[in-house]
Structures are given as structure tokens and as C-alpha cells.
Design a protein around this motif. Structure first.
Motif, PDB file in Angstrom:
ATOM      1  N   ASP A  20       0.832  -1.213   0.000  1.00 11.68           N
ATOM      2  CA  ASP A  20       0.000   0.000   0.000  1.00 11.68           C
ATOM      3  C   ASP A  20       0.862   1.257   0.000  1.00 11.68           C
ATOM      4  O   ASP A  20       0.576   2.221  -0.711  1.00 11.68           O
ATOM      5  N   ALA A  21       1.916   1.246   0.812  1.00  6.65           N
ATOM      6  CA  ALA A  21       2.815   2.401   0.875  1.00  6.65           C
ATOM      7  C   ALA A  21       3.490   2.623  -0.478  1.00  6.65           C
ATOM      8  O   ALA A  21       3.657   3.768  -0.916  1.00  6.65           O
ATOM      9  N   LEU A  22       3.855   1.532  -1.154  1.00  9.20           N
ATOM     10  CA  LEU A  22       4.488   1.665  -2.466  1.00  9.20           C
ATOM     11  C   LEU A  22       3.522   2.191  -3.525  1.00  9.20           C
ATOM     12  O   LEU A  22       3.934   2.871  -4.460  1.00  9.20           O
ATOM     13  N   LYS A  23       2.247   1.879  -3.368  1.00 10.09           N
ATOM     14  CA  LYS A  23       1.262   2.415  -4.307  1.00 10.09           C
ATOM     15  C   LYS A  23       1.167   3.933  -4.164  1.00 10.09           C
ATOM     16  O   LYS A  23       1.001   4.646  -5.142  1.00 10.09           O
ATOM     17  N   GLN A  24       1.280   4.405  -2.911  1.00 10.08           N
ATOM     18  CA  GLN A  24       1.199   5.840  -2.666  1.00 10.08           C
ATOM     19  C   GLN A  24       2.493   6.547  -3.057  1.00 10.08           C
ATOM     20  O   GLN A  24       2.462   7.672  -3.548  1.00 10.08           O
ATOM     21  N   ARG A  25       3.623   5.900  -2.800  1.00 12.64           N
ATOM     22  CA  ARG A  25       4.935   6.465  -3.126  1.00 12.64           C
ATOM     23  C   ARG A  25       5.763   5.403  -3.841  1.00 12.64           C
ATOM     24  O   ARG A  25       6.545   4.692  -3.210  1.00 12.64           O
ATOM     25  N   ASP A  30      12.629   2.456   0.893  1.00 16.94           N
ATOM     26  CA  ASP A  30      12.584   2.000   2.282  1.00 16.94           C
ATOM     27  C   ASP A  30      11.462   0.995   2.521  1.00 16.94           C
ATOM     28  O   ASP A  30      11.533   0.200   3.454  1.00 16.94           O
ATOM     29  N   ASP A  31      10.428   1.015   1.717  1.00 16.96           N
ATOM     30  CA  ASP A  31       9.372   0.011   1.794  1.00 16.96           C
ATOM     31  C   ASP A  31       9.625  -1.141   0.822  1.00 16.96           C
ATOM     32  O   ASP A  31       9.260  -2.276   1.093  1.00 16.96           O
ATOM     33  N   GLU A  50       9.634  -7.795  -9.416  1.00 19.33           N
ATOM     34  CA  GLU A  50       8.564  -6.898  -9.859  1.00 19.33           C
ATOM     35  C   GLU A  50       8.483  -5.664  -8.964  1.00 19.33           C
ATOM     36  O   GLU A  50       8.338  -4.539  -9.443  1.00 19.33           O
ATOM     37  N   VAL A  51       8.585  -5.872  -7.664  1.00 21.25           N
ATOM     38  CA  VAL A  51       8.555  -4.757  -6.713  1.00 21.25           C
ATOM     39  C   VAL A  51       9.724  -3.813  -6.979  1.00 21.25           C
ATOM     40  O   VAL A  51       9.551  -2.592  -7.060  1.00 21.25           O
ATOM     41  N   LEU A  52      10.911  -4.378  -7.137  1.00 24.79           N
ATOM     42  CA  LEU A  52      12.097  -3.554  -7.338  1.00 24.79           C
ATOM     43  C   LEU A  52      12.085  -2.857  -8.689  1.00 24.79           C
ATOM     44  O   LEU A  52      12.507  -1.699  -8.805  1.00 24.79           O
ATOM     45  N   GLU A  53      11.575  -3.521  -9.709  1.00 25.84           N
ATOM     46  CA  GLU A  53      11.464  -2.875 -11.019  1.00 25.84           C
ATOM     47  C   GLU A  53      10.470  -1.715 -10.977  1.00 25.84           C
ATOM     48  O   GLU A  53      10.675  -0.700 -11.637  1.00 25.84           O
ATOM     49  N   GLY A  54       9.422  -1.865 -10.171  1.00 24.87           N
ATOM     50  CA  GLY A  54       8.472  -0.766  -9.999  1.00 24.87           C
ATOM     51  C   GLY A  54       9.133   0.455  -9.387  1.00 24.87           C
ATOM     52  O   GLY A  54       8.891   1.587  -9.815  1.00 24.87           O
ATOM     53  N   VAL A  55       9.978   0.229  -8.401  1.00 26.37           N
ATOM     54  CA  VAL A  55      10.704   1.339  -7.779  1.00 26.37           C
ATOM     55  C   VAL A  55      11.654   1.971  -8.790  1.00 26.37           C
ATOM     56  O   VAL A  55      11.763   3.190  -8.876  1.00 26.37           O
TER      57      VAL A  55
END
Length: 134
Positions: A20-25, A30-31, A50-55
Motif C-alpha cells: 500500500d505504501a508503495l502504491k502511494q509512493r 525503504d518500503d 517486480e517490486v524492485l522494477e516498480g521502484v
């Protein structure tokens, strides 16, 4: 008990909060790192990537995100891909000890010799490499 139940169900409540935090930022490394670490621990490396590629889409060139992605790739035995990411990150910060050490470890994991730049005396356990991204 709650942790056992959530693990059995496949998702940790903390994971949901981090997502959820990553969706907002979306650029919040850090998340992303704890989430990627948790996913990797649950043997979900593709989800971690996938998470890291999104960042990285939100914050291209973020050294911690690049390092974390390379660590996951190394974990999966994709050393050449990981090494390319380490090289990219080291081009931006050649003296970064975290990147240098993980790059050397990646080379060693692939079986390359010290002649190509690996220094086995500074290697650390791969399980802690993602934690060092923090």
C-alpha cells in the motif's frame, strides 16, 4: 500464532502495508527492500523483482534499488544480469562499498577468478546482501 496463519495464507499483513505504501509512493525504496526481502524469503523471486522494477521505474538509477535487484538476480543464479546492474550502479558511484562488495561476490558466485577483479577476502554471506541495501 497470527504470523503462522498469515504465512499459511501466503501473505503477511506487513507485506500488504508495504505494498500500500508503495502504491502511494512508488519510489519508496525503504518500503520496497523489506517487501522484496520478505518475498525472496518466501521463494517468490519474480514478485521481488517486480517490486524492485516498480521502484526503478519511479526512481531510475536509485543505487539501493539497483543493488537489491542485482542481489535477487544473484540469488536466482542470474549472475551475468546481476553483474550488469552492479556495473551500471558502480558507474554512478565507483567507490560505493556495498555495490563493490556485492559485485565481487557475484563474480565469485559465477566462478570467476580474482584476475577479473574479485576479492574473495571481502565477501559476505549472500543472505545478508539484501539487508545491506537498507
Amino acid at each position: 500464532m497470527r504470523e503462522r496463519i498469515s504465512h499459511a495464507l501466503g501473505r503477511d499483513p506487513d507485506d500488504d502495508a508495504l505494498r500500500d505504501a508503495l502504491k502511494q509512493r512508488p519510489n519508496n525504496i525503504d518500503d520496497a527492500i523489506p517487501l522484496a526481502r520478505a518475498l525472496l524469503a518466501r521463494n517468490c523471486p519474480n514478485d521481488a523483482l517486480e517490486v524492485l522494477e516498480g521502484v526503478l521505474m519511479a526512481a531510475p538509477g536509485d543505487l539501493r534499488a539497483l543493488n537489491a535487484k542485482a542481489v535477487v538476480l544473484d540469488h536466482e543464479g542470474r549472475h551475468r544480469e546481476a553483474q550488469e546492474i552492479y556495473r551500471q550502479a558502480l558507474a554512478a558511484d565507483p567507490a560505493n562499498p556495498m555495490l563493490r562488495n556485492n559485485f565481487k561476490l557475484s563474480l565469485a558466485l559465477e566462478g570467476k577468478t580474482e584476475a577479473r577483479g574479485a576479492d574473495p577476502t571481502s565477501q559476505t554471506d549472500r543472505r545478508h546482501a539484501l539487508a545491506r541495501s537498507k
